[in-house]
Scaffold this active site. Structure first.
Site, PDB file in Angstrom:
ATOM      1  N   GLU A 139       9.214   1.474  11.277  1.00 24.30           N
ATOM      2  CA  GLU A 139      10.263   2.503  11.151  1.00 24.30           C
ATOM      3  C   GLU A 139       9.542   3.838  11.163  1.00 24.30           C
ATOM      4  O   GLU A 139       8.842   4.193  10.211  1.00 24.30           O
ATOM      5  CB  GLU A 139      11.060   2.284   9.864  1.00 24.30           C
ATOM      6  CG  GLU A 139      12.376   3.045   9.842  1.00 24.30           C
ATOM      7  CD  GLU A 139      12.260   4.393   9.168  1.00 24.30           C
ATOM      8  OE1 GLU A 139      12.114   5.409   9.886  1.00 24.30           O
ATOM      9  OE2 GLU A 139      12.298   4.432   7.934  1.00 24.30           O
ATOM     10  N   CYS A 153      13.212  11.004   7.775  1.00 25.10           N
ATOM     11  CA  CYS A 153      12.945  10.632   9.168  1.00 25.10           C
ATOM     12  C   CYS A 153      14.168  10.773  10.057  1.00 25.10           C
ATOM     13  O   CYS A 153      14.035  11.023  11.262  1.00 25.10           O
ATOM     14  CB  CYS A 153      12.399   9.207   9.236  1.00 25.10           C
ATOM     15  SG  CYS A 153      13.361   8.017   8.301  1.00 25.10           S
ATOM     16  N   GLU A 204       8.762  16.402  15.540  1.00 31.05           N
ATOM     17  CA  GLU A 204       9.220  16.194  14.174  1.00 31.05           C
ATOM     18  C   GLU A 204       8.465  17.123  13.224  1.00 31.05           C
ATOM     19  O   GLU A 204       7.268  16.970  13.000  1.00 31.05           O
ATOM     20  CB  GLU A 204       9.010  14.740  13.766  1.00 31.05           C
ATOM     21  CG  GLU A 204       9.610  14.421  12.409  1.00 31.05           C
ATOM     22  CD  GLU A 204       9.503  12.947  12.056  1.00 31.05           C
ATOM     23  OE1 GLU A 204      10.459  12.416  11.471  1.00 31.05           O
ATOM     24  OE2 GLU A 204       8.463  12.330  12.360  1.00 31.05           O
ATOM     25  N   LYS A 262       0.857  -1.186   0.000  1.00 33.31           N
ATOM     26  CA  LYS A 262       0.000   0.000   0.000  1.00 33.31           C
ATOM     27  C   LYS A 262       0.894   1.237   0.000  1.00 33.31           C
ATOM     28  O   LYS A 262       1.463   1.600   1.019  1.00 33.31           O
ATOM     29  CB  LYS A 262      -0.902  -0.007   1.243  1.00 33.31           C
ATOM     30  CG  LYS A 262      -2.259   0.702   1.042  1.00 33.31           C
ATOM     31  CD  LYS A 262      -2.171   2.197   0.738  1.00 33.31           C
ATOM     32  CE  LYS A 262      -1.919   2.998   1.996  1.00 33.31           C
ATOM     33  NZ  LYS A 262      -1.943   4.481   1.700  1.00 33.31           N
TER      34      LYS A 262
END
Length: 501
Positions: A273, A307, A405, A198
């Protein structure tokens, strides 16, 4: 101010004829059971070029029903044995063929990444190369995941087998829309699994084109299935499906927690992750020129949508002002503009949603009292989701802009006093994905690398990733390790066999 290149409308660089042909025509379909099909609901959605806000193509909007069909196809392909029981050399040849096809179509794949994601074409070219490398790397592992012969008494023979997990649900992010396919699909295939992929709804086109290449490689039907759609419908259904044996997810920590909850229904294996807020520690004896150049790359590559981006820069007090000045100059030298133009070194953020999120953090930084050294505002382009590369000083580690973040081209510079202070401040975060250390003192480099709580630590460099080495996070940056031989544990299970003699 960041240097500018020609506007989106005036840029000489245009998509190749192959890419234009791919974008034209009916909506892109789902790959289920070896066939391209429309979503069962008939629904489609638009995917948008973030550089000019124009529609690139329409894509099938898969949902729970399509996920169910794709999982059924993957299950049938797995249980039939036509992939897991295939000889390992043959599986390896399939992965090598995929790598070859990726390299053959490198230019168009890179353009699709840039058009759908917004990253500069130079970065997309690198991503395509790494994708091929990863498929080639795991082709080698198809023949090398071994069981063991265990010591036993004379009345028994005891050994172990490494067997595939089964049907894998794989949910990938938009910041690496091709490379993260290889991180998940290549090891899953090498070890005999089947899968449902996906892709992120923001960047579905590279995955669709990759599906076409996988079909060209002539893998057995149902081994790889691709369902485009939204995370809240297709992604959630995949994570919760009772006939999925393992789910791998790359994305935000918030969504990762939802994936983990959804997977509890049948106790499927999970690897995550997730987000990061990585410390990058610069000591006074650092090779300063390299530290500035590579730290800037560590922050601003892919518009900061990485990330493990080096967004928390801890700089020793004695060199803080000099480093801030040099970093600001590096940020101002970045060429912000049309990402297909090879002169561009930074493109737009991926979507309006991400654009508004980053602009919100720029407002928050002002409210928290941080000082803008450079940037701190949207780009000059009339259209597109452009934000200037931004450096903040006068930042305290407890500020939200230093802890949350942002996922944009924003770096904060935080002073520290000594090695102990740098480690304590660097570890004061809920994340633990990456970290950097800059020093010429090799003993200090090893001490600090060991002390920082992060899955990857770069010393006098930043952000290097190789399929040979594992990648993953501590704390709320997730668990499990992708890449390297550690992926064997993600995609296989161990069976003990006792034979009476």
């Amino acid at each position: 101010m960041a240097a500018a290149v020609p506007s989106v409308e005036d840029a000489a660089a245009v998509a190749s004829a192959k890419v234009r042909q791919f974008l034209q025509g009916p909506p892109k379909q789902l790959l289920i059971g070896g066939k391209w099909v429309s979503a069962r609901s008939g629904a489609t959605f638009e995917t948008v070029n973030p550089a000019n806000e124009e529609i690139l193509a329409r894509v099938a909007e898969g949902d729970k029903a399509d996920i169910a069909a794709a999982v059924a196809a993957a299950r049938q392909a797995f249980e039939s044995g036509r992939w897991q029981s295939m000889g390992p050399h043959q599986r390896a040849r399939y992965l090598l063929k995929i790598a070859e096809l990726v390299e053959t179509h490198a230019e168009e794949l890179a353009e699709l990444i840039t058009l759908d994601n917004g990253k500069p074409i130079s970065e997309s070219i690198v991503e395509v190369g790494r994708t091929a490398d990863t498929f080639r790397y795991y082709a080698g592992w198809a023949t090398k995941f071994y069981g063991e012969t265990n010591p036993s008494g004379p009345e028994f023979f005891n050994y172990t087998l490494r067997e595939p997990v089964g049907v894998c649900g794989q949910i990938i992010p938009w910041n690496g829309p091709l490379s993260t396919i290889s991180w998940k699909v290549a090891p899953a295939l090498a070890f005999g699994n089947t899968l449902v992929l996906k892709p992120a709804e923001q960047t579905p086109l590279p995955a669709v084109r990759m599906g076409e290449l996988i079909c060209e490689a002539d893998l057995p039907a149902g081994v790889v299935n691709i369902v485009t759609g939204f995370g809240s419908s297709a992604g959630a259904a995949l994570a919760a499906h009772p006939n999925v044996d393992k789910v791998a997810f790359t994305g935000s920590t918030e969504v990762g927690k939802l994936i983990l909850e959804a997977a509890a229904g049948n106790l499927k294996r999970v690897s995550l992750e997730l987000g990061g807020k990585s410390p990058n520690v610069i000591f006074p004896d650092a090779p300063l020129e390299a530290a500035v150049a590579l730290s800037a790359t560590g922050v601003f590559r892919n518009q900061g949508q990485v990330c493990c981006a080096a967004t928390r820069m801890f700089v020793q007090e004695r060199i803080y002002d000099e480093f801030a000045e040099r970093m600001a100059a590096a940020a101002e030298a970045i060429r912000l503009g049309e990402p297909l133009d090879r002169a561009t070194t930074m493109g737009p953020l991926v979507s309006n949603e991400q654009y508004q999120r980053v602009l919100g953090y720029l407002r928050l930084a002002r409210d928290e009292g941080a000082q803008v050294r450079t940037g701190g505002e949207r780009g000059p382009q009339a259209k597109g989701y452009f934000v200037k590369p931004t450096i903040y000083t006068a930042v305290r580690n407890e500020m939200r802009i230093a802890q949350e973040e942002i996922f944009g081209p924003v770096a904060v510079l935080i002073p520290f006093t000594d090695e102990t202070d740098a480690v304590l401040q660097g570890n004061a975060t809920t994340y633990g994905l990456g970290a950097g250390v800059w020093t010429r003192d090799i003993s200090r480099a090893h001490r600090v690398a060991r002390a920082l709580k992060a899955g990857s630590v770069w010393v006098n460099c930043y952000g290097l990733i190789d399929p040979i080495a594992p990648f993953g996070g501590y704390k709320q940056s997730g668990f499990g390790r992708e890449l390297g031989p550690q992926s064997i544990d993600l995609y296989t299970q161990i069976k003990s066999v006792y034979v009476k003699l």
